[in-house]
Design an enzyme around this catalytic site. Sequence first.
Site, PDB file in Angstrom:
ATOM      1  N   SER A  95      -1.903   2.171  11.419  1.00 14.98           N
ATOM      2  CA  SER A  95      -2.078   3.231  10.164  1.00 14.98           C
ATOM      3  C   SER A  95      -1.898   4.667  11.082  1.00 14.98           C
ATOM      4  O   SER A  95      -1.770   4.559  12.292  1.00 14.98           O
ATOM      5  CB  SER A  95      -3.442   3.232  10.001  1.00 14.98           C
TER       6      SER A  95
ATOM      7  N   THR B 146       0.743  -1.024  -0.023  1.00 15.13           N
ATOM      8  CA  THR B 146       0.045   0.004  -0.070  1.00 15.13           C
ATOM      9  C   THR B 146       1.133   1.119   0.050  1.00 15.13           C
ATOM     10  O   THR B 146       1.948   1.131   0.008  1.00 15.13           O
ATOM     11  CB  THR B 146      -0.929  -0.005   1.189  1.00 15.13           C
ATOM     12  N   CYS B 147       0.346   2.268   0.266  1.00 14.32           N
ATOM     13  CA  CYS B 147       1.136   3.561   0.099  1.00 14.32           C
ATOM     14  C   CYS B 147       1.772   3.798   1.469  1.00 14.32           C
ATOM     15  O   CYS B 147       2.884   4.511   1.384  1.00 14.32           O
ATOM     16  CB  CYS B 147       0.092   4.849  -0.017  1.00 14.32           C
ATOM     17  N   ASN B 148       1.440   3.113   2.406  1.00 14.93           N
ATOM     18  CA  ASN B 148       2.179   3.422   3.848  1.00 14.93           C
ATOM     19  C   ASN B 148       3.074   2.071   4.125  1.00 14.93           C
ATOM     20  O   ASN B 148       3.721   2.225   5.106  1.00 14.93           O
ATOM     21  CB  ASN B 148       1.274   3.378   4.940  1.00 14.93           C
TER      22      ASN B 148
ATOM     23  N   GLY C 140     -10.372   2.922   7.665  1.00 13.87           N
ATOM     24  CA  GLY C 140     -10.875   1.882   6.891  1.00 13.87           C
ATOM     25  C   GLY C 140     -10.410   1.426   5.568  1.00 13.87           C
ATOM     26  O   GLY C 140     -10.766  -0.107   5.185  1.00 13.87           O
TER      27      GLY C 140
ATOM     28  N   GLY D 132      -6.971  13.228 -10.051  1.00 17.03           N
ATOM     29  CA  GLY D 132      -7.332  11.672  -9.747  1.00 17.03           C
ATOM     30  C   GLY D 132      -8.801  11.408  -9.212  1.00 17.03           C
ATOM     31  O   GLY D 132      -8.764  12.008  -7.934  1.00 17.03           O
ATOM     32  N   ALA D 133      -9.547  10.527  -9.640  1.00 16.86           N
ATOM     33  CA  ALA D 133     -10.765  10.499  -9.197  1.00 16.86           C
ATOM     34  C   ALA D 133     -11.158   9.113  -8.951  1.00 16.86           C
ATOM     35  O   ALA D 133     -12.089   8.383  -9.179  1.00 16.86           O
ATOM     36  CB  ALA D 133     -12.024  10.849 -10.269  1.00 16.86           C
TER      37      ALA D 133
END
Length: 544
Positions: free
Chosen positions: A202, A142-144, A208, A284-285
């Site tokens: 996180s 993930t990004c983290n 979530g 970005g959508a």
Amino acid sequence: MAVSTSFAGAKLEALLLKSSSSAATTSSRASNGSCSLSGSLRPVRSRRAVIQRGVRCEVAASDAAVQTGQSVSNISALEQLKTSAADRYTKEKSSIVVIGLSIHTTPVEMREKLAIPEAEWPRAIGELCGLNHIEEAAVLSTCNRMEIYVVALSQHRGVKEVTEWMSKTSGVPVSELCQHRFLLYNKDATQHLFDVSAGLDSLVLGEGQILAQVKQVVKVGQGVVGFGRNISGLFKHAITVGKRVRTETNIAAGAVSVSSAAVELALMKLPASSHASARMLVIGAGKMGKLVIKHLVAKGCTKMVVVNRTEERVTAVREELNGVEIIYKPLTEMLTCAAEADVIFTSTASETPLFFKEDVKDLPVVGPETGGSRFFVDISVPRNVGSCVADVDGVRVYNVDDLKEVVAANKEDRLRKAMEAQEIITEESKQFEAWRDSLETVPTIKKLRAYAERIRAAELEKCLSKMGDDISKKTRRAVDDLSRGIVNKLLHGPMQHLRCDGSDSRTLSETLENMHALNRMFSLETEISVLEQKIRAKVEQTQK
């Protein structure tokens, strides 16, 4: 039980000799993967220190104990294993190991090099399970965080092989990975994933999105060879934990995602008087971008510009959020839109930055009502905004690492909720470990049934041969059914005492005692047999 040298070949003998040579030094390193730790401790519980502190890796000499003149020609591969120090494999079940780099230990510059797109997870699982000491694998990217979960035949060698694979695929030297990675084993690895799924690890407590990402690991892993019983069971249980924590605690109150934290950070930096009037631009959508839009609306924003490759997603969001003016612009107009914005959120899957210093330096200066600075809030990994953009006067750049500021604002409440969640996680961890322990009886059950079936078949053949060739099919079938019935009734008691759902520790302990007793009574040698199967599978895999 012996496996001949010709079956295994040179690869198997090399594997076994390596295992033997490293066994003497492995025990002192197994608990921490040859790493010494330094740094600060997270307050949730002491185990988190393993993750929050920097990890320093000691590079050990490999295979030093293998003497060049050693002869193995007259000893089978499995006999070497049974008589050497490497027979620790036959005394310990495989280990669950997590090798990870997260926002707590690793800068974004390194994480973006290690990131593996979701579409590549099956390939990564296949490559990881192709390593000598890895049986099962899963990827959580993930990004983290970038975390590799494996079931390893050997903790030390498994970690070494996975680390080298990560280095090879990312281009990051092993020495640098060792400086930032964290290693957790078995119960600690289980509790870590449960923490992650519950949102305790996180930046934003209880967010979530990470639970959805854990669910996606299971979805992508279905049917993938290597996403086996232990790993899939671990991730499925983690999903249960994540749901239960969010249901039974108030952990999701406030900012619950990276996207919401990004919005809160932007509003913290803007003067309070400009919150309603600041010009917002979202690039970005996708999932993250959509969440940014929703959180902006929740904070009172009624007008914004959204830049996206196609208009369909923007239209869908606009229809969902009635009463909000959402203006769509194509990517070709991105710089024009940036020139007219005070706050720019970027959340795209681009693998290269969308903004560089030369793109931003000529943008018009923003008004004093918003503090005189243009804000870039980049929640993408890899980053959409180059680090050089921060050098431009009147521009301030924030990325996912800067979201810590938002989290710090609610530290006291976060700790209270984390303590509530920890009680649930501890309980669920015990249940998972008991379930995994109960799996040890499965090979014994199979062996005992096979043992009984061999005897039944042999005795049946003797009986039928004595009855002559002229017996009818009906009689033959009746005798066969009789023999099966007798065997099933005799096995019913032992089988019942080998089955356990793992929910009762007393029953589980008794079940394992029964398993060992049956192994001794019937010479089933289940553990050796399981090891033999694992070795066979690995050899066949390397020979393909």
